[in-house]
Write a protein that holds these residues in place. Structure first.
Motif, short mmCIF file in Angstrom:
data_model
loop_
_atom_site.label_atom_id
_atom_site.label_comp_id
_atom_site.label_asym_id
_atom_site.label_seq_id
_atom_site.Cartn_x
_atom_site.Cartn_y
_atom_site.Cartn_z
N GLN A 76 63.57 -42.29 -28.32
CA GLN A 76 64.47 -42.40 -27.07
C GLN A 76 63.57 -42.49 -25.82
O GLN A 76 63.76 -43.31 -24.98
N SER A 77 62.20 -42.33 -25.99
CA SER A 77 61.23 -42.25 -24.79
C SER A 77 60.78 -43.79 -24.63
O SER A 77 60.68 -44.43 -23.76
N GLU A 78 60.87 -44.35 -25.93
CA GLU A 78 60.29 -46.11 -25.84
C GLU A 78 61.67 -46.60 -25.58
O GLU A 78 61.40 -47.55 -24.69
N MET A 79 62.57 -46.30 -25.77
CA MET A 79 63.91 -46.94 -25.12
C MET A 79 64.16 -46.93 -23.57
O MET A 79 64.33 -47.91 -22.88
N GLU A 80 63.76 -45.80 -23.22
CA GLU A 80 63.62 -45.52 -21.95
C GLU A 80 62.76 -46.24 -20.94
O GLU A 80 62.81 -47.12 -19.97
N GLU A 81 61.09 -46.45 -21.68
CA GLU A 81 60.19 -47.35 -21.18
C GLU A 81 60.74 -48.76 -21.17
O GLU A 81 60.54 -49.44 -20.13
N LEU A 82 61.27 -49.33 -22.06
CA LEU A 82 61.61 -50.62 -22.21
C LEU A 82 62.73 -50.85 -21.32
O LEU A 82 62.85 -52.06 -20.68
N SER A 83 63.76 -49.98 -21.10
CA SER A 83 65.02 -50.54 -20.06
C SER A 83 64.08 -50.32 -18.53
O SER A 83 64.36 -51.18 -17.91
N ARG A 84 63.03 -49.57 -18.47
CA ARG A 84 62.57 -49.68 -17.10
C ARG A 84 61.53 -51.00 -16.96
O ARG A 84 62.14 -51.66 -15.86
N LYS A 85 60.89 -51.18 -18.28
CA LYS A 85 60.30 -52.48 -17.86
C LYS A 85 61.43 -53.62 -17.98
O LYS A 85 61.01 -54.82 -17.35
N GLN A 86 62.55 -53.83 -18.63
CA GLN A 86 63.46 -54.81 -18.59
C GLN A 86 64.18 -54.85 -17.20
O GLN A 86 64.11 -56.18 -16.57
N HIS A 87 64.05 -53.72 -16.58
CA HIS A 87 64.72 -53.71 -14.95
C HIS A 87 63.54 -54.45 -14.30
O HIS A 87 64.05 -55.29 -13.41
N ASP A 88 62.24 -53.95 -14.35
CA ASP A 88 61.14 -54.74 -13.51
C ASP A 88 61.12 -56.04 -13.68
O ASP A 88 60.97 -56.81 -12.75
N SER A 89 61.12 -56.41 -14.95
CA SER A 89 61.01 -57.92 -15.15
C SER A 89 62.05 -59.00 -14.81
O SER A 89 61.93 -59.96 -14.40
N MET A 90 63.36 -58.22 -14.61
CA MET A 90 64.42 -59.03 -14.25
C MET A 90 64.25 -59.36 -12.72
O MET A 90 64.67 -60.61 -12.46
N GLY A 91 63.72 -58.76 -11.93
CA GLY A 91 63.38 -58.90 -10.37
C GLY A 91 62.48 -60.38 -10.37
O GLY A 91 62.40 -61.21 -9.47
N LEU A 92 61.54 -60.52 -11.37
CA LEU A 92 60.49 -61.50 -11.37
C LEU A 92 61.02 -62.92 -12.29
O LEU A 92 60.94 -63.66 -11.55
N TYR A 93 61.77 -62.46 -13.11
CA TYR A 93 61.89 -63.58 -14.35
C TYR A 93 63.38 -63.77 -14.43
O TYR A 93 63.89 -64.89 -14.95
N GLY A 94 64.31 -62.97 -13.72
CA GLY A 94 65.57 -63.10 -14.01
C GLY A 94 66.04 -62.63 -15.43
O GLY A 94 65.50 -61.65 -15.91
N VAL A 95 67.24 -63.34 -16.01
CA VAL A 95 67.60 -62.64 -17.33
C VAL A 95 67.15 -63.60 -18.39
O VAL A 95 67.65 -63.82 -19.34
N GLY A 96 66.01 -64.33 -17.97
CA GLY A 96 65.57 -65.29 -19.20
C GLY A 96 64.67 -64.68 -20.39
O GLY A 96 65.15 -63.69 -20.71
N GLY A 97 63.29 -65.36 -20.68
CA GLY A 97 62.90 -64.72 -21.63
C GLY A 97 62.55 -63.23 -21.85
O GLY A 97 62.84 -62.50 -23.04
N PRO A 98 61.89 -62.77 -21.09
CA PRO A 98 61.13 -61.44 -21.04
C PRO A 98 62.39 -60.42 -20.93
O PRO A 98 62.43 -59.39 -21.82
N TYR A 99 63.49 -60.63 -20.34
CA TYR A 99 64.84 -59.73 -20.43
C TYR A 99 65.23 -59.80 -21.56
O TYR A 99 65.39 -58.69 -22.15
N GLN A 100 65.52 -60.65 -22.39
CA GLN A 100 66.24 -60.79 -23.55
C GLN A 100 65.38 -60.25 -24.78
O GLN A 100 65.85 -59.56 -25.45
#
Length: 137
Positions: A23-47
């Motif tokens: 669960q904690s890994e999932m929360e951390e990954l969600s946070r990182k996903q949201h942060d990378s969306m601002g820089l890269y959009g919904v491209g590679g890192p987001y997926q």
């Protein structure tokens, strides 16, 4: 030798610990996903983060299935059956005990001998299959 209840509690504690970690890994990954969306959009890192989160969700569902299965644990015991073969009728007869060297064929009433092979099954302890009853013939 440990009591089975203590072993079950230990297994349940391990499962809960793994669930909290996932669960904690999932929360951390969600946070990182949201942060990378601002820089890269919904491209590679987001997926990639999305696939990682889905893998952890699958892991959580497997842990939940394991916890449910662990509650219904069955104890198995080995059942060894020795075979007897009648060459006249081609019937195989299996007995649990190894005592008699010869046996009477139920169809031809002739003496048949043990064929030297046995088969082993793992069956639930104290089940209907493992209970032996004395029948009068």
């Amino acid at each position: 030798m440990k009591d089975l209840e203590k072993i079950k509690e230990h297994i349940t504690a391990i499962i809960r610990k793994e669930e909290r970690k996932t669960q904690s890994e999932m929360e951390e990954l969600s946070r990182k996903q949201h942060d990378s969306m601002g820089l890269y959009g919904v491209g590679g890192p987001y997926q990639r983060y999305e696939r990682a989160i889905s893998r952890r969700q699958d892991h959580l569902s497997q842990l939940e299935a394991l916890r449910k299965a662990q509650c219904a644990v069955t104890i198995l015991e080995t059942l060894r059956l020795y075979g007897y073969y009648c060459p006249s009728c081609g019937e195989r007869i299996y007995l649990q005990g190894r005592d008699p060297e010869t046996l009477g064929c139920p169809i031809y009433s002739r003496r048949i001998y043990r064929d030297g092979f046995y088969t082993e099954w793992s069956v639930q302890k104290d089940s209907r299959i493992t209970c032996t009853r004395k029948h009068s013939i």
